[in-house]
Design a protein around this motif. Structure first.
Motif, PDB file in Angstrom:
ATOM      1  N   LEU A 250       0.821  -1.209   0.000  1.00 49.24           N
ATOM      2  CA  LEU A 250       0.000   0.000   0.000  1.00 49.24           C
ATOM      3  C   LEU A 250       0.856   1.261   0.000  1.00 49.24           C
ATOM      4  O   LEU A 250       0.452   2.291  -0.552  1.00 49.24           O
ATOM      5  CB  LEU A 250      -0.926  -0.004   1.221  1.00 49.24           C
ATOM      6  N   SER A 251       2.028   1.190   0.611  1.00 49.95           N
ATOM      7  CA  SER A 251       2.894   2.368   0.648  1.00 49.95           C
ATOM      8  C   SER A 251       3.361   2.778  -0.752  1.00 49.95           C
ATOM      9  O   SER A 251       3.696   3.941  -0.975  1.00 49.95           O
ATOM     10  CB  SER A 251       4.112   2.087   1.542  1.00 49.95           C
ATOM     11  N   GLN A 252       3.367   1.840  -1.690  1.00 49.65           N
ATOM     12  CA  GLN A 252       3.736   2.175  -3.063  1.00 49.65           C
ATOM     13  C   GLN A 252       2.691   3.072  -3.734  1.00 49.65           C
ATOM     14  O   GLN A 252       2.987   3.740  -4.713  1.00 49.65           O
ATOM     15  CB  GLN A 252       3.923   0.891  -3.872  1.00 49.65           C
ATOM     16  N   GLN A 253       1.477   3.081  -3.195  1.00 53.64           N
ATOM     17  CA  GLN A 253       0.407   3.920  -3.722  1.00 53.64           C
ATOM     18  C   GLN A 253       0.143   5.133  -2.838  1.00 53.64           C
ATOM     19  O   GLN A 253      -0.900   5.776  -2.971  1.00 53.64           O
ATOM     20  CB  GLN A 253      -0.885   3.091  -3.856  1.00 53.64           C
ATOM     21  N   GLY A 254       1.065   5.442  -1.929  1.00 56.35           N
ATOM     22  CA  GLY A 254       0.911   6.609  -1.076  1.00 56.35           C
ATOM     23  C   GLY A 254       0.008   6.395   0.115  1.00 56.35           C
ATOM     24  O   GLY A 254      -0.479   7.366   0.704  1.00 56.35           O
ATOM     25  N   VAL A 255      -0.229   5.142   0.505  1.00 54.96           N
ATOM     26  CA  VAL A 255      -1.099   4.820   1.644  1.00 54.96           C
ATOM     27  C   VAL A 255      -0.248   4.163   2.725  1.00 54.96           C
ATOM     28  O   VAL A 255       0.498   3.219   2.452  1.00 54.96           O
ATOM     29  CB  VAL A 255      -2.249   3.883   1.224  1.00 54.96           C
ATOM     30  N   LYS A 256      -0.388   4.663   3.944  1.00 55.53           N
ATOM     31  CA  LYS A 256       0.359   4.102   5.071  1.00 55.53           C
ATOM     32  C   LYS A 256      -0.619   3.401   6.005  1.00 55.53           C
ATOM     33  O   LYS A 256      -1.650   3.973   6.389  1.00 55.53           O
ATOM     34  CB  LYS A 256       1.101   5.203   5.833  1.00 55.53           C
ATOM     35  N   ALA A 257      -0.314   2.162   6.360  1.00 56.03           N
ATOM     36  CA  ALA A 257      -1.137   1.387   7.286  1.00 56.03           C
ATOM     37  C   ALA A 257      -0.546   1.487   8.682  1.00 56.03           C
ATOM     38  O   ALA A 257       0.624   1.183   8.896  1.00 56.03           O
ATOM     39  CB  ALA A 257      -1.212  -0.074   6.842  1.00 56.03           C
ATOM     40  N   VAL A 258      -1.364   1.925   9.636  1.00 59.54           N
ATOM     41  CA  VAL A 258      -0.955   2.069  11.033  1.00 59.54           C
ATOM     42  C   VAL A 258      -1.768   1.078  11.842  1.00 59.54           C
ATOM     43  O   VAL A 258      -3.003   1.050  11.758  1.00 59.54           O
ATOM     44  CB  VAL A 258      -1.182   3.506  11.534  1.00 59.54           C
ATOM     45  N   TYR A 259      -1.088   0.269  12.653  1.00 63.24           N
ATOM     46  CA  TYR A 259      -1.744  -0.794  13.397  1.00 63.24           C
ATOM     47  C   TYR A 259      -1.871  -0.394  14.864  1.00 63.24           C
ATOM     48  O   TYR A 259      -0.874  -0.072  15.521  1.00 63.24           O
ATOM     49  CB  TYR A 259      -0.963  -2.105  13.269  1.00 63.24           C
ATOM     50  N   ALA A 260      -3.099  -0.399  15.360  1.00 65.32           N
ATOM     51  CA  ALA A 260      -3.382  -0.084  16.764  1.00 65.32           C
ATOM     52  C   ALA A 260      -3.473  -1.383  17.542  1.00 65.32           C
ATOM     53  O   ALA A 260      -4.267  -2.272  17.210  1.00 65.32           O
ATOM     54  CB  ALA A 260      -4.679   0.708  16.878  1.00 65.32           C
ATOM     55  N   LEU A 261      -2.653  -1.504  18.583  1.00 65.65           N
ATOM     56  CA  LEU A 261      -2.582  -2.720  19.384  1.00 65.65           C
ATOM     57  C   LEU A 261      -3.100  -2.466  20.786  1.00 65.65           C
ATOM     58  O   LEU A 261      -2.950  -1.366  21.326  1.00 65.65           O
ATOM     59  CB  LEU A 261      -1.137  -3.238  19.453  1.00 65.65           C
ATOM     60  N   GLU A 262      -3.721  -3.485  21.361  1.00 67.72           N
ATOM     61  CA  GLU A 262      -4.148  -3.407  22.746  1.00 67.72           C
ATOM     62  C   GLU A 262      -2.951  -3.623  23.670  1.00 67.72           C
ATOM     63  O   GLU A 262      -1.834  -3.901  23.215  1.00 67.72           O
ATOM     64  CB  GLU A 262      -5.227  -4.459  23.017  1.00 67.72           C
ATOM     65  N   ALA A 263      -3.199  -3.486  24.981  1.00 64.14           N
ATOM     66  CA  ALA A 263      -2.117  -3.686  25.950  1.00 64.14           C
ATOM     67  C   ALA A 263      -1.586  -5.111  25.915  1.00 64.14           C
ATOM     68  O   ALA A 263      -0.417  -5.356  26.212  1.00 64.14           O
ATOM     69  CB  ALA A 263      -2.608  -3.336  27.358  1.00 64.14           C
ATOM     70  N   THR A 264      -2.433  -6.062  25.535  1.00 61.79           N
ATOM     71  CA  THR A 264      -2.016  -7.468  25.442  1.00 61.79           C
ATOM     72  C   THR A 264      -1.287  -7.780  24.149  1.00 61.79           C
ATOM     73  O   THR A 264      -0.831  -8.899  23.962  1.00 61.79           O
ATOM     74  CB  THR A 264      -3.245  -8.375  25.569  1.00 61.79           C
ATOM     75  N   GLY A 265      -1.192  -6.802  23.229  1.00 56.09           N
ATOM     76  CA  GLY A 265      -0.539  -7.026  21.956  1.00 56.09           C
ATOM     77  C   GLY A 265      -1.472  -7.478  20.857  1.00 56.09           C
ATOM     78  O   GLY A 265      -1.020  -7.735  19.730  1.00 56.09           O
ATOM     79  N   LYS A 266      -2.775  -7.570  21.128  1.00 54.38           N
ATOM     80  CA  LYS A 266      -3.747  -8.002  20.122  1.00 54.38           C
ATOM     81  C   LYS A 266      -4.090  -6.836  19.200  1.00 54.38           C
ATOM     82  O   LYS A 266      -4.251  -5.701  19.650  1.00 54.38           O
ATOM     83  CB  LYS A 266      -5.005  -8.527  20.811  1.00 54.38           C
ATOM     84  N   LEU A 267      -4.214  -7.134  17.924  1.00 55.65           N
ATOM     85  CA  LEU A 267      -4.561  -6.112  16.943  1.00 55.65           C
ATOM     86  C   LEU A 267      -6.027  -5.738  17.106  1.00 55.65           C
ATOM     87  O   LEU A 267      -6.917  -6.586  17.019  1.00 55.65           O
ATOM     88  CB  LEU A 267      -4.301  -6.625  15.530  1.00 55.65           C
TER      89      LEU A 267
END
Length: 381
Positions: A250-267
């Motif tokens: 996706l970054s090749q098309q100018g889109v950045k993916a940001v991943y939000a994680l919980e305190a336990t590390g779960k997405l």
């Protein structure tokens, strides 16, 4: 440090016996070390900790010269000192008095203009004043990007090493709906001190952000189809087998993916920031197909299918088919029969003029068909 440690040992029940104070000065105030010592001693006298041992460190790692004061609240007899905590309201008056006595630039109401910028750069701690640097980034991000929640806004600000905070649950800043901004290091660690939104240029408070959230919910709709198409194309690519690979494509098309994680590390959420359209999308708002759980499920299925795929993509030319083998074996058998069969009673002239059949040759018609069939197979590949 040994003196401070011995003083803390006098009262083992004291859980918060250490006190850290930062005194920051404008860059235009040129102060000597002797003046800085007097200012630190005056400050400790006014807050009621003049009799406590304390250390003073001068730091010059930023554009703002500042002092770090480290002391303890345990008295020499082992009792606790609550003078400082009972006189926090008088600290502002102490600062005013010190600024007046030493002719310092007043800190109250001091605000640096951010200026109008078309683009912003990643923040680097100590390069320019924190208040000015944060204001410059916010002057570009807040009015131009389309975000509909604080989580989506922080996904954009993370790209510029900045974060917006509403305080921990139960804190005063959360109770009064306050907002602060703080710089981040490249690895995501918080660095420096938090700056109140009310102190920044443009007053980017939580009330202002809520108005932006409402306006951006409708403004972001036209760009949803573009981001869905890009995600679908990235998911069907054979090398997209993980979230990291998805973000890289996706970054090749100018889109950045940001991943939000919980305190336990779960997405818990995936935020897609489209820097070309300056739009921000949460995966859960794009539809059921793009939720974090569905994305992980799709990537897991893709990985399993790729593991069982090598037999499908074998080159058919490496192993001749049964039809091809039969086609090559049949002429040899027929030529052997022709060589072993008795010749009919014909004249000598006809025998000399007719071509002699050879065992290793094929009729022209068979050769032509073989050539066409090979050409057809190569085109299919």
């Amino acid at each position: 440090m040994l003196v401070l440690q011995k003083r803390l040992d006098l009262n083992e029940r004291c859980k918060k016996g250490c006190l850290h104070i930062v005194l920051s000065f404008p860059a235009e105030d040129k102060l000597t070390q002797a003046e800085l010592k007097k200012i630190s001693q005056t400050y400790m006298d006014h807050i009621g900790l003049a009799d406590q041992p304390f250390l003073v460190y001068q730091h010059l790692d930023t554009l703002h010269p500042h002092l770090h004061l480290v002391t303890v609240t345990v008295k020499a007899d082992g009792s606790g000192n609550s003078v400082f905590h009972s006189r926090q309201a008088a600290v502002k008056d102490v600062i005013k008095q010190i600024e007046k006595d030493y002719r310092l630039t007043p800190s109250r109401g001091r605000m640096m203009p951010a200026g109008k910028l078309e683009s912003a750069q990643k923040l680097q701690y100590g390069k320019i004043p924190a208040t000015l640097a944060i204001s410059q980034v916010l002057s570009v991000v807040l009015p131009n990007f389309k975000y509909s929640s604080l989580l989506e806004l922080n996904a954009v600000l993370r790209h510029y090493n900045l974060v917006a905070k509403t305080g921990k649950p139960g804190s005063k800043i959360r109770f009064y709906q306050g907002l602060t901004y703080q710089m981040l290091a490249d690895d995501g660690r918080k660095i420096g001190t938090s700056v109140k939104a009310s102190r920044l240029s443009g007053k980017p408070t939580l009330r202002y952000l809520h108005e932006r959230f409402k306006a951006n919910k409708l403004a972001v709709l036209p760009g949803q189809q573009r981001i869905k198409t890009l995600i679908d194309l990235a998911l069907i690519a054979p090398d997209t087998r993980s979230l990291a690979a998805l973000g890289q494509r996706l970054s090749q098309q100018g889109v950045k993916a940001v991943y939000a994680l919980e305190a336990t590390g779960k997405l818990c959420e995936v935020i897609f920031v489209d820097f070309r359209t300056r739009s921000v999308f949460s995966a859960s708002q794009l539809g059921g197909r793009y939720t974090p759980s569905k994305l992980l499920e799709h990537l897991a299925e893709s990985e399993k299918s790729l593991e069982s795929a090598p037999g499908i993509y074998q080159n058919p030319l490496l192993k001749p088919s049964s039809g091809m083998a039969a086609l090559q074996a049949e002429p040899a058998i027929s030529s052997e029969k022709q060589a072993s069969a008795p010749l009919p009673d014909e004249s000598l002239l006809k025998l000399l003029l007719d071509p002699v059949p050879q065992a290793d040759s094929l009729p022209r018609e068979l050769k032509r068909r073989l050539h066409k069939k090979r050409k057809q197979i190569s085109l299919q590949l």
